[in-house]
Design a protein around this motif. Structure first.
Motif, PDB file in Angstrom:
ATOM      1  N   VAL A 258       0.846  -1.204   0.000  1.00  0.00           N
ATOM      2  CA  VAL A 258       0.000   0.000   0.000  1.00  0.00           C
ATOM      3  C   VAL A 258       0.874   1.244   0.000  1.00  0.00           C
ATOM      4  O   VAL A 258       1.870   1.334   0.727  1.00  0.00           O
ATOM      5  N   THR A 259       0.484   2.235  -0.801  1.00  0.00           N
ATOM      6  CA  THR A 259       1.205   3.510  -0.866  1.00  0.00           C
ATOM      7  C   THR A 259       0.249   4.674  -0.613  1.00  0.00           C
ATOM      8  O   THR A 259      -0.954   4.480  -0.404  1.00  0.00           O
ATOM      9  N   ASP A 260       0.795   5.874  -0.682  1.00  0.00           N
ATOM     10  CA  ASP A 260      -0.018   7.078  -0.499  1.00  0.00           C
ATOM     11  C   ASP A 260      -1.169   7.153  -1.491  1.00  0.00           C
ATOM     12  O   ASP A 260      -2.249   7.674  -1.171  1.00  0.00           O
ATOM     13  N   VAL A 261      -0.970   6.633  -2.692  1.00  0.00           N
ATOM     14  CA  VAL A 261      -1.988   6.713  -3.744  1.00  0.00           C
ATOM     15  C   VAL A 261      -3.259   5.982  -3.319  1.00  0.00           C
ATOM     16  O   VAL A 261      -4.374   6.511  -3.430  1.00  0.00           O
ATOM     17  N   GLY A 262      -3.109   4.758  -2.826  1.00  0.00           N
ATOM     18  CA  GLY A 262      -4.273   3.981  -2.415  1.00  0.00           C
ATOM     19  C   GLY A 262      -5.011   4.604  -1.247  1.00  0.00           C
ATOM     20  O   GLY A 262      -6.249   4.665  -1.234  1.00  0.00           O
ATOM     21  N   VAL A 263      -4.261   5.075  -0.244  1.00  0.00           N
ATOM     22  CA  VAL A 263      -4.902   5.682   0.921  1.00  0.00           C
ATOM     23  C   VAL A 263      -5.619   6.965   0.526  1.00  0.00           C
ATOM     24  O   VAL A 263      -6.714   7.260   1.025  1.00  0.00           O
ATOM     25  N   ALA A 264      -5.040   7.741  -0.378  1.00  0.00           N
ATOM     26  CA  ALA A 264      -5.672   8.988  -0.822  1.00  0.00           C
ATOM     27  C   ALA A 264      -7.010   8.712  -1.496  1.00  0.00           C
ATOM     28  O   ALA A 264      -8.005   9.411  -1.260  1.00  0.00           O
ATOM     29  N   GLY A 282       4.992   0.514   5.367  1.00  0.00           N
ATOM     30  CA  GLY A 282       6.215   1.315   5.448  1.00  0.00           C
ATOM     31  C   GLY A 282       6.461   2.279   4.316  1.00  0.00           C
ATOM     32  O   GLY A 282       7.385   3.099   4.406  1.00  0.00           O
ATOM     33  N   HIS A 283       5.684   2.207   3.231  1.00  0.00           N
ATOM     34  CA  HIS A 283       5.892   3.119   2.099  1.00  0.00           C
ATOM     35  C   HIS A 283       5.157   4.453   2.268  1.00  0.00           C
ATOM     36  O   HIS A 283       5.366   5.378   1.472  1.00  0.00           O
ATOM     37  N   LEU A 284       4.308   4.559   3.259  1.00  0.00           N
ATOM     38  CA  LEU A 284       3.487   5.758   3.407  1.00  0.00           C
ATOM     39  C   LEU A 284       4.302   6.946   3.879  1.00  0.00           C
ATOM     40  O   LEU A 284       5.226   6.816   4.688  1.00  0.00           O
ATOM     41  N   THR A 285       3.922   8.135   3.384  1.00  0.00           N
ATOM     42  CA  THR A 285       4.608   9.374   3.738  1.00  0.00           C
ATOM     43  C   THR A 285       3.601  10.386   4.284  1.00  0.00           C
ATOM     44  O   THR A 285       2.413  10.079   4.450  1.00  0.00           O
ATOM     45  N   ASP A 286       4.059  11.598   4.505  1.00  0.00           N
ATOM     46  CA  ASP A 286       3.183  12.656   5.016  1.00  0.00           C
ATOM     47  C   ASP A 286       2.001  12.941   4.099  1.00  0.00           C
ATOM     48  O   ASP A 286       0.986  13.487   4.542  1.00  0.00           O
ATOM     49  N   ALA A 287       2.112  12.560   2.830  1.00  0.00           N
ATOM     50  CA  ALA A 287       0.995  12.766   1.901  1.00  0.00           C
ATOM     51  C   ALA A 287      -0.250  12.015   2.376  1.00  0.00           C
ATOM     52  O   ALA A 287      -1.380  12.483   2.197  1.00  0.00           O
ATOM     53  N   THR A 288      -0.058  10.863   2.984  1.00  0.00           N
ATOM     54  CA  THR A 288      -1.193  10.107   3.525  1.00  0.00           C
ATOM     55  C   THR A 288      -1.894  10.879   4.629  1.00  0.00           C
ATOM     56  O   THR A 288      -3.130  10.986   4.658  1.00  0.00           O
ATOM     57  N   LEU A 289      -1.129  11.430   5.559  1.00  0.00           N
ATOM     58  CA  LEU A 289      -1.727  12.194   6.655  1.00  0.00           C
ATOM     59  C   LEU A 289      -2.432  13.440   6.132  1.00  0.00           C
ATOM     60  O   LEU A 289      -3.486  13.825   6.649  1.00  0.00           O
ATOM     61  N   GLN A 294      -7.672  16.223   4.934  1.00  0.00           N
ATOM     62  CA  GLN A 294      -8.558  16.925   4.005  1.00  0.00           C
ATOM     63  C   GLN A 294      -9.930  16.271   3.877  1.00  0.00           C
ATOM     64  O   GLN A 294     -10.931  16.967   3.693  1.00  0.00           O
ATOM     65  N   HIS A 295      -9.982  14.935   3.979  1.00  0.00           N
ATOM     66  CA  HIS A 295     -11.208  14.239   3.595  1.00  0.00           C
ATOM     67  C   HIS A 295     -11.881  13.447   4.719  1.00  0.00           C
ATOM     68  O   HIS A 295     -13.032  13.021   4.536  1.00  0.00           O
ATOM     69  N   CYS A 296     -11.220  13.240   5.841  1.00  0.00           N
ATOM     70  CA  CYS A 296     -11.781  12.369   6.894  1.00  0.00           C
ATOM     71  C   CYS A 296     -11.836  13.098   8.235  1.00  0.00           C
ATOM     72  O   CYS A 296     -11.106  12.736   9.186  1.00  0.00           O
ATOM     73  N   PRO A 297     -12.690  14.085   8.373  1.00  0.00           N
ATOM     74  CA  PRO A 297     -12.730  14.874   9.619  1.00  0.00           C
ATOM     75  C   PRO A 297     -13.307  14.112  10.809  1.00  0.00           C
ATOM     76  O   PRO A 297     -13.154  14.551  11.943  1.00  0.00           O
ATOM     77  N   VAL A 313       5.585  17.431   9.936  1.00  0.00           N
ATOM     78  CA  VAL A 313       4.767  18.155   8.960  1.00  0.00           C
ATOM     79  C   VAL A 313       3.450  17.422   8.708  1.00  0.00           C
ATOM     80  O   VAL A 313       2.376  18.029   8.638  1.00  0.00           O
ATOM     81  N   GLY A 314       3.519  16.090   8.591  1.00  0.00           N
ATOM     82  CA  GLY A 314       2.305  15.316   8.360  1.00  0.00           C
ATOM     83  C   GLY A 314       1.329  15.413   9.522  1.00  0.00           C
ATOM     84  O   GLY A 314       0.117  15.562   9.321  1.00  0.00           O
ATOM     85  N   PHE A 315       1.843  15.358  10.753  1.00  0.00           N
ATOM     86  CA  PHE A 315       0.955  15.431  11.912  1.00  0.00           C
ATOM     87  C   PHE A 315       0.440  16.851  12.131  1.00  0.00           C
ATOM     88  O   PHE A 315      -0.636  17.040  12.702  1.00  0.00           O
ATOM     89  N   GLN A 316       1.167  17.841  11.669  1.00  0.00           N
ATOM     90  CA  GLN A 316       0.650  19.207  11.705  1.00  0.00           C
ATOM     91  C   GLN A 316      -0.584  19.316  10.812  1.00  0.00           C
ATOM     92  O   GLN A 316      -1.603  19.908  11.202  1.00  0.00           O
ATOM     93  N   ALA A 317      -0.503  18.724   9.615  1.00  0.00           N
ATOM     94  CA  ALA A 317      -1.645  18.734   8.699  1.00  0.00           C
ATOM     95  C   ALA A 317      -2.814  17.944   9.287  1.00  0.00           C
ATOM     96  O   ALA A 317      -3.969  18.369   9.214  1.00  0.00           O
ATOM     97  N   LEU A 318      -2.524  16.806   9.882  1.00  0.00           N
ATOM     98  CA  LEU A 318      -3.583  15.966  10.448  1.00  0.00           C
ATOM     99  C   LEU A 318      -4.332  16.696  11.561  1.00  0.00           C
ATOM    100  O   LEU A 318      -5.562  16.691  11.609  1.00  0.00           O
TER     101      LEU A 318
END
Length: 460
Positions: A258-264, A282-289, A294-297, A313-318
């Protein structure tokens, strides 16, 4: 008559208290029990049995668990008939007292319960195979909730039988059934459109094609669990996103592809997500967070243990939009620092459980942010800080205002002392502190003849 009914109910209540004494009792042993129930009925009690309507007695029995029903069946012939009435066997959990029943037991239960049975748990019953489950499916066509966790002899044949007879099935647990393949999912998709919950964890043969077929046929899925399914990747999440927009619980722990693309894609199509486990991906990055923010409040639980590429940075966005988060597992998110805790402390005021184990960059300052946060006094109940080498007693001092704190983990926090723990407990006497202090290294023996280095080290 009213007094007699009260006497009957009291006697029945005294009878049921035997559960706490007898513990786990196999069915074949129930007839050997020697209890006060073997005493003859008094004339008054016998009168109650004759006078109370069958419907009322059945109503009383409907509140009993399976063990109590089997015991009641030993009391008298009339009770035997009522206790074994199928209407009392709508919810059966064999795991609570009989860990590994044979297939014949399942067949007998199915024949007795018939269409009354709505919920059955066979968790851990490794002797139950496809033959027994085919008999079960034929007789119990109103089953809604079926747990086959760790029934390792179950194969696709069981799912084919369920698809033929059990079209009302809503919840199915196939976790740790290693013989299950995509064919099972195809059968369920073709005939069980009401399925809302499925657990396929550790079913190693399930592929993305099977998930696609399932998602198309069971578009009402709300819970999808597939921990350890190594063949699951972005395509599977894409199919779920496309067909199952009502999903609120997803666990893809250990799905390494699984990568950021699938989670997005999943986040965009499933805005009602409340529980998401991405641990070990392990492939996920801040893009997932960022996508989740943006979509799962409504996200309440996020488990991202061993996602080692996430940063502050990812947890700041989350934290910017996911204000309903209650439980977070950040174990081995090794890049996060105190800054991430600052963002979460200010943006997630409902945090109840936070795991920071092996987050080795966290210091006392990060814990200070947590201790001063809106969640500290009223909500924070569990804090896990195992293997955080920079944490000192000062961190514990920052937690004294966390009045709801029930448990704190401090294993291998080398700078934490017993004095610091005692001070925390003086403010929070009910908190459970789990810590380990290595024994003091004994001094070298005086005058001993044991050499300091081995022969090889001397030569080198």
């Amino acid at each position: 008559m009213k007094k007699n009914i009260h006497t009957f109910i009291n006697n029945l209540s005294n009878y049921l208290q035997l559960d706490s004494i007898l513990g786990d009792v196999p069915l074949e042993m129930l007839h050997k029990l020697d209890t006060n129930l073997s005493k003859p009925w008094t004339e008054e009690e016998a009168l109650i049995i004759r006078k109370l309507p069958k419907e009322l007695l059945l109503r009383v029995f409907s509140f009993l668990d399976i063990v109590s029903l089997c015991r009641c069946a030993q009391v008298a012939k009339y009770w035997n008939i009522l206790a074994l009435d199928g209407s009392n066997w709508q919810y059966v959990d064999l795991f609570s007292f009989q860990r590994d029943v044979e297939g014949v037991v399942v067949e007998n239960i199915a024949k007795r319960c018939g269409g009354f049975l709505k919920q059955l748990s066979l968790k851990g019953c490794q002797s139950v195979g496809d033959s027994a489950m085919r008999t079960f499916a034929q007789h119990c066509n109103n089953i809604e909730d079926l747990n086959l966790n760790q029934c390792k002899r179950i194969t696709d044949s069981t799912c084919l039988a369920l698809s033929r007879h059990c079209v009302k099935l809503q919840k199915l647990n196939l976790s740790s059934c290693p013989a299950i393949t995509d064919q099972a999912l195809k059968a369920l998709a073709d005939a069980c459109p009401q399925l809302t919950y499925i657990d396929l964890s550790w079913c190693d043969l399930i592929s993305q094609h099977g998930v696609e077929v399932l998602a198309k046929g069971c578009s009402g899925l709300m819970t999808f669990l597939c921990r350890g399914c190594v063949l699951i990747g972005d395509d599977a999440l894409t199919h779920l996103a496309r067909f199952c927009s009502r999903l609120h619980t997803v666990n893809i722990q250990g799905c390494l592809e699984v990568t950021d693309v699938g989670v997005a894609r999943l986040a965009r199509s499933c805005p009602e997500l409340r529980y998401l486990c991405l641990s070990g991906c392990g492939h996920l990055t801040d893009a997932t967070l960022s996508s989740l923010s943006q979509h799962c409040p409504h996200l309440a639980t996020l488990e991202v243990a061993r996602c080692s590429l996430f940063t502050d940075v990812g947890f700041q966005a989350l934290a910017r939009n996911c204000h309903l988060l209650k439980r977070m597992d950040l174990e081995e998110c090794v890049l996060i620092t105190d800054a991430a805790l600052s963002y979460l402390a200010s943006g997630c005021p409902r945090l109840e459980k936070l795991s920071l184990s092996h987050c080795e960059l966290i210091t006392d300052e990060g814990i200070r942010h947590v201790g001063m946060s809106p969640c500290a006094a009223e909500h924070l109940a569990v804090l896990e800080l195992d293997n955080c080498p920079l944490i000192t007693d000062a961190a514990l001092d920052h937690l004294i205002s966390c009045h709801s704190l029930q448990r704190i983990e401090l294993y291998d926090c080398q700078l934490i002392t017993r004095a610091g723990i005692r001070r925390l407990r003086s403010y929070l006497p009910n908190v459970r502190v789990h810590a380990y202090f290595a024994p003091v290294t004994p001094p070298p023996s005086v005058g001993g003849s044991r050499q300091r280095y081995c022969r090889c080290c001397i030569i080198l």
